[in-house]
Design a protein around this motif. Structure first.
Motif, mmCIF file in Angstrom:
data_model
loop_
_atom_site.group_PDB
_atom_site.id
_atom_site.type_symbol
_atom_site.label_atom_id
_atom_site.label_comp_id
_atom_site.label_asym_id
_atom_site.label_seq_id
_atom_site.Cartn_x
_atom_site.Cartn_y
_atom_site.Cartn_z
ATOM 1 N N HIS A 88 0.873 -1.169 0.000
ATOM 2 C CA HIS A 88 0.000 0.000 0.000
ATOM 3 C C HIS A 88 0.911 1.221 0.000
ATOM 4 O O HIS A 88 1.641 1.471 0.956
ATOM 5 N N VAL A 89 0.876 1.952 -1.106
ATOM 6 C CA VAL A 89 1.799 3.061 -1.329
ATOM 7 C C VAL A 89 1.106 4.373 -0.951
ATOM 8 O O VAL A 89 -0.011 4.648 -1.401
ATOM 9 N N PHE A 90 1.793 5.178 -0.130
ATOM 10 C CA PHE A 90 1.219 6.430 0.360
ATOM 11 C C PHE A 90 1.991 7.622 -0.189
ATOM 12 O O PHE A 90 3.228 7.623 -0.232
ATOM 13 N N SER A 91 1.247 8.658 -0.604
ATOM 14 C CA SER A 91 1.841 9.907 -1.073
ATOM 15 C C SER A 91 0.953 11.061 -0.643
ATOM 16 O O SER A 91 -0.245 10.890 -0.375
ATOM 17 N N LEU A 92 1.552 12.257 -0.596
ATOM 18 C CA LEU A 92 0.800 13.487 -0.361
ATOM 19 C C LEU A 92 0.698 14.249 -1.668
ATOM 20 O O LEU A 92 1.706 14.481 -2.348
ATOM 21 N N LEU A 93 -0.530 14.623 -2.030
ATOM 22 C CA LEU A 93 -0.779 15.368 -3.261
ATOM 23 C C LEU A 93 -1.056 16.834 -2.915
ATOM 24 O O LEU A 93 -1.661 17.137 -1.887
ATOM 25 N N TYR A 94 -0.629 17.734 -3.810
ATOM 26 C CA TYR A 94 -0.875 19.156 -3.582
ATOM 27 C C TYR A 94 -0.854 19.864 -4.942
ATOM 28 O O TYR A 94 -0.192 19.424 -5.881
ATOM 29 N N PRO A 95 -1.591 20.963 -5.068
ATOM 30 C CA PRO A 95 -1.625 21.667 -6.353
ATOM 31 C C PRO A 95 -0.321 22.431 -6.598
ATOM 32 O O PRO A 95 0.247 23.030 -5.681
ATOM 33 N N THR A 96 0.156 22.398 -7.818
ATOM 34 C CA THR A 96 1.357 23.147 -8.211
ATOM 35 C C THR A 96 1.055 23.840 -9.531
ATOM 36 O O THR A 96 1.358 23.301 -10.607
ATOM 37 N N GLY A 97 0.450 25.016 -9.456
ATOM 38 C CA GLY A 97 0.087 25.713 -10.688
ATOM 39 C C GLY A 97 -0.909 24.887 -11.469
ATOM 40 O O GLY A 97 -1.938 24.474 -10.938
#
Length: 384
Positions: A88-97
């Motif tokens: 189970h792979v975890f990442s944090l997503l966030y807007p970049t332009g």
């Protein structure tokens, strides 16, 4: 034992389809969901604490696979869990332009066949996130965001666990429903003491007792148990640390419907009976919203807004119920429902509790109560 190991970051699997609902931070600031785009799904963050709610799409380079989960963090980033080949792979997503930034956090591997891992509800504070891995004989709690070096194993609990309810505002006391010896009982896992486990609900020896919701301010608990009617589960309520019995109001009994509480009004520190409780009601003609307070003897039935993300919502401290929805015309909307308290209801409920069982309770004898916290030892949560 549920054997899960930490691995460096890497990717999908799981037979669960993406869900159209959403997760909301404990303070109601952000929400996250997997939004549909034709036959595909992509993450989306909702900002809810401004003058107008708005959505920010966070698409990856490809659509998300079945089994993916998303959860909002308190800083506006979105945690994503992607299952792949037993990991189970975890990442944090966030807007970049115009695009989406992604910060890999690592992965949790569950090599034991049949182990299922899922996200626990958003933790208070919003700076940590946890997951529950359930194996054949035991369950493990993982800190999957907010740790120092990627996912961390924080607790191992004998027995198969389900549910997941936070009992405090520090994100330390976690209530889980543990199946053991053929019965399910709610227990508390103290994440600040190495996962120490103590009992929470012991209504009857042979009953299945689950915690569905809790409010840290008032101590109000919403539970589901078959103690009053063996073989038939009922919705009930109690107060953490109270010496009063668990109650099973007759108005919450809807034989033709499935009733699921999904939000409790916060801030009612000394008056748990006055807390508003939002209910999702699924019946033969669809789903709608119910609103109830322990002090009242009726459920108020309300139509759900068109496009309601069913089962999602939160209360403001002053008693306004917020229901998120999305339609073809409104991509990110929040319907506000103001539900005034019935005058004098809390006083009548308190007097009834001191005198005798009220007419809202079933005639069947119902033992007991949530285990007082002095016995459970959960210091600092006694509210009444």
């Amino acid at each position: 034992m549920t054997a899960c190991a930490i691995e460096p970051a890497a990717e999908h699997e799981d037979g669960d389809a993406p869900r159209a609902g959403c997760a909301i931070t404990a303070d109601g600031s952000y929400a996250a969901r997997l939004a549909p785009a034709g036959d595909c799904w992509f993450p989306e963050r909702w900002t809810l604490d401004g003058p107008e709610p708005y959505a920010v799409p966070l698409p990856s380079h490809q659509p998300e696979e079945p089994g993916t989960e998303v959860q909002p963090m308190g800083d506006g980033r979105v945690l994503i869990r992607r299952p792949t080949d037993g990991r189970h792979v975890f990442s944090l997503l966030y807007p970049t332009g115009p695009g989406t930034g992604e910060l890999p956090l690592g992965s949790v591997q569950c090599p034991e066949e049949g182990t299922r891992l899922r996200m626990l509800p958003p933790a208070p504070g919003g700076d940590h996130a946890f997951a529950l891995a359930v194996g054949r004989r035991s369950s493990a709690v993982w800190l999957v965001a907010g740790g120092a070096f990627g996912p961390e194993h924080v607790a191992q609990i004998p027995g198969r666990c389900s549910g997941g309810v936070w009992l405090d505002r520090e994100g330390r006391m976690l209530a889980l429903d543990r199946e053991s010896a053929g019965r399910t009982k709610a227990v508390v896992v103290d994440l600040g003491r190495g996962g120490e486990v103590s009992p929470l609900l012991q209504i009857a020896d042979g009953s299945d007792d689950r915690v569905l919701l809790a409010d840290p301010d008032s101590g109000l608990l919403l539970i589901r148990s078959d103690a009053p009617s063996p073989g038939r589960e009922r919705l009930g309520w109690g107060v953490l640390g109270s010496t009063l019995p668990v109650r099973f109001p007759e108005c919450l009994r809807m034989p033709e419907c499935v009733v699921t509480p999904f939000a409790i009004q916060p801030g009612q520190v000394l008056t748990p009976e006055s807390c508003g409780v939002a209910l999702r009601v699924d019946g033969p003609v669809g789903s709608w919203v119910g609103v109830w307070r322990p002090a009242e003897r009726q459920v108020r039935h309300l139509p759900a807004p068109e496009g309601w993300l069913a089962g999602a919502g939160w209360w403001t401290r002053d008693g306004v119920l917020q229901l998120p929805y999305a339609t073809a015309e409104v991509r990110c909307g929040v319907a506000q429902v103001e539900v005034p308290e019935e005058p004098g209801a809390a006083v009548r409920e308190a007097e009834s509790a001191r005198a005798k069982p009220s007419e809202t309770e079933p005639p069947d004898p119902v033992a007991p109560r949530p285990v007082p916290l002095q016995q459970a030892p959960l210091g600092g949560l006694v509210t009444k």
